[in-house]
Design an enzyme around this catalytic site. Sequence first.
Site, mmCIF file in Angstrom:
data_model
loop_
_atom_site.group_PDB
_atom_site.id
_atom_site.type_symbol
_atom_site.label_atom_id
_atom_site.label_comp_id
_atom_site.label_asym_id
_atom_site.label_seq_id
_atom_site.Cartn_x
_atom_site.Cartn_y
_atom_site.Cartn_z
ATOM 1 N N SER A 187 0.728 -1.060 -0.032
ATOM 2 C CA SER A 187 -0.155 -0.048 0.207
ATOM 3 C C SER A 187 0.944 1.250 -0.030
ATOM 4 C CB SER A 187 -0.829 -0.122 1.267
ATOM 5 O OG SER A 187 -1.273 1.384 1.502
ATOM 6 N N TYR A 242 -2.455 5.275 -3.983
ATOM 7 C CA TYR A 242 -3.140 6.373 -3.735
ATOM 8 C C TYR A 242 -2.736 7.472 -4.658
ATOM 9 C CZ TYR A 242 -5.692 4.055 -0.200
ATOM 10 O OH TYR A 242 -6.635 2.949 0.496
ATOM 11 N N THR A 287 -5.971 2.669 -6.527
ATOM 12 C CA THR A 287 -7.231 2.511 -5.730
ATOM 13 C C THR A 287 -8.080 3.989 -5.795
ATOM 14 O OG1 THR A 287 -6.328 1.083 -4.261
ATOM 15 C CG2 THR A 287 -8.199 2.288 -3.434
ATOM 16 N N LYS A 335 -8.683 -0.163 -9.009
ATOM 17 C CA LYS A 335 -9.322 -1.077 -7.639
ATOM 18 C C LYS A 335 -10.370 0.012 -6.979
ATOM 19 C CE LYS A 335 -8.239 -2.838 -2.900
ATOM 20 N NZ LYS A 335 -8.702 -1.897 -2.028
ATOM 21 N N HIS A 346 -13.699 -1.678 -0.960
ATOM 22 C CA HIS A 346 -12.721 -1.528 0.214
ATOM 23 C C HIS A 346 -13.179 -2.077 1.384
ATOM 24 C CE1 HIS A 346 -9.467 1.812 0.164
ATOM 25 N NE2 HIS A 346 -9.304 1.181 1.520
HETATM 26 C C1 FNR Z 1 -7.518 -1.940 3.714
HETATM 27 N N1 FNR Z 1 -7.862 -1.557 2.148
HETATM 28 C C2 FNR Z 1 -6.893 -0.806 1.470
HETATM 29 N N2 FNR Z 1 -6.953 -0.650 0.276
HETATM 30 C C3 FNR Z 1 -6.329 0.130 -0.492
HETATM 31 O O1 FNR Z 1 -6.240 0.068 -1.572
HETATM 32 N N3 FNR Z 1 -5.075 0.524 0.262
HETATM 33 C C4 FNR Z 1 -4.863 0.609 1.614
HETATM 34 O O2 FNR Z 1 -3.914 1.104 1.852
HETATM 35 C C5 FNR Z 1 -5.866 -0.329 2.201
HETATM 36 N N4 FNR Z 1 -5.710 -0.253 3.552
HETATM 37 C C6 FNR Z 1 -6.649 -1.021 4.309
HETATM 38 C C7 FNR Z 1 -6.559 -1.207 5.753
HETATM 39 C C8 FNR Z 1 -7.081 -1.997 6.514
HETATM 40 C C9 FNR Z 1 -6.819 -2.212 7.922
HETATM 41 C C10 FNR Z 1 -8.221 -2.854 5.851
HETATM 42 C C11 FNR Z 1 -8.896 -3.919 6.504
HETATM 43 C C12 FNR Z 1 -8.379 -2.690 4.486
HETATM 44 C C13 FNR Z 1 -8.684 -2.337 1.934
HETATM 45 C C14 FNR Z 1 -8.473 -3.804 1.130
HETATM 46 O O3 FNR Z 1 -7.447 -3.524 0.143
HETATM 47 C C15 FNR Z 1 -9.350 -4.384 0.785
HETATM 48 O O4 FNR Z 1 -10.135 -3.947 -0.246
HETATM 49 C C16 FNR Z 1 -10.587 -5.031 1.699
HETATM 50 O O5 FNR Z 1 -9.904 -5.131 2.957
HETATM 51 C C17 FNR Z 1 -11.437 -6.121 1.284
HETATM 52 O O6 FNR Z 1 -12.209 -6.404 2.206
HETATM 53 P P1 FNR Z 1 -12.150 -7.579 3.343
HETATM 54 O O7 FNR Z 1 -11.495 -8.877 2.548
HETATM 55 O O8 FNR Z 1 -11.341 -6.998 4.612
HETATM 56 O O9 FNR Z 1 -13.599 -7.992 3.542
#
Ligand code: FNR
Length: 377
Positions: free
Chosen positions: A119, A143, A169, A249, A273
């Site tokens: 990330s 990002y 994203t 994404k 997300h």
């Molecule tokens: C995320 N997600 C996320 N997505 C992204 O594109 N960049 C990021 O920095 C983050 N950071 C992040 C932190 C935490 C603590 C979580 C739980 C999630 C979203 C992640 O990529 C993904 O879309 C979701 O977590 C998918 O859903 P589930 O599997 O957690 O239900």
Amino acid sequence: MSERELKEKNQERTIPFTFQGLEEQARAKLSKEVFGYVASGAGTEQTLRKNLEAFDQLTFRPHTCMQVDKVYTEIELLGTKLPFPILFAPVGNQKQVHPDGELASARAANSLQIPYIASTVSSYTIEQIAKANENGKRWFQLYSTKDDEVTLNLVKRAEQNGYSAIVLTVDMAQSWRVRDMKNNFLPFSRGQQPYPNLVSDPVFQQNYQGKLETDSLENTVRSIFPNSTFTWKKLKKLSKKTSLPILVKGILNPEDARLAIQHGAKGIIVSNHGGRMLDGCMPAINALTDIVKEVDRKVPVLFDSGIRSAKDVMIALIMGADAVLIGRPFVYGLALNGEKGVQTVFLDYFEEFRRSMRLAGISSIHQLKKLKLYNIK
Ligand code: FNR
């Protein structure tokens, strides 16, 4: 894996088998603030809940008496062979849950032979994560910032450090996460260096040297991030400036999938997300069919948000996803036992998925995609 091997392995393990178990143990281990940050969703958390409920309304009809002694779980994605269609979702700030954070996850990804998606808001830098991932496969989750030069330099650093794809994203502007606000939680509080990838970036340092002399780092970063000014035109520009394929994404709308491809995307990731951004938007799995139809095999379609066990992987693939990403389950594995915890969570998904394919009478991903889904509302 044979029954005996599995039994032996299970004798040593401390990691729970189910998502509920993982979440319970992580809740007990982490502070209220950090657990809330990982587990929570935006607003009323309707989308977070519905992501899971939507999966529970879907089922499939298996075959039996097929020759399934050999089951092929491999896929090819963006020209690379992967052992399973199950990948890491990009997750930032992992040092909050374990001191080794992203370094542990990137090491686990290497041993699992699946890409690690680092990330932008990782607690370690692009370079540190690349080093931990060694000769593994890695992608960089971007990002965008309001400063195109800084954004491009993040991509260049990814290129220079062996990342082979960009995951851009686009569903993150500014969220309303009540649990974080109640807990007064900021991911980069608690003594951590804020935004390591930005702070270490030479272009950021150069462009904001003046501002940093008179203003705080926090305010300086906030002047360019999060970025709510990104447009499809900017995607086109970016795609021309990098040699890496860009997967977009955070797509729930078929029209956006079409526009993303028109503007240079080489992959679509259907996701909300994990319910962390826009409360009230549709469960991601309910958005998948229309997007697969719209994309019409022009580029791969990946999926995340709500995958909690192998049956969810099966459902997403039957619906037409080429691969899935999992988020919170591996973050809890990391919290409970670092690199080993992450590895165990993924190995469970892999083994249960392989066994599920066998039980469904199918021996390849191609055949899996031919099964029919049913609604059991
Ligand atoms: C995320 N997600 C996320 N997505 C992204 O594109 N960049 C990021 O920095 C983050 N950071 C992040 C932190 C935490 C603590 C979580 C739980 C999630 C979203 C992640 O990529 C993904 O879309 C979701 O977590 C998918 O859903 P589930 O599997 O957690 O239900």
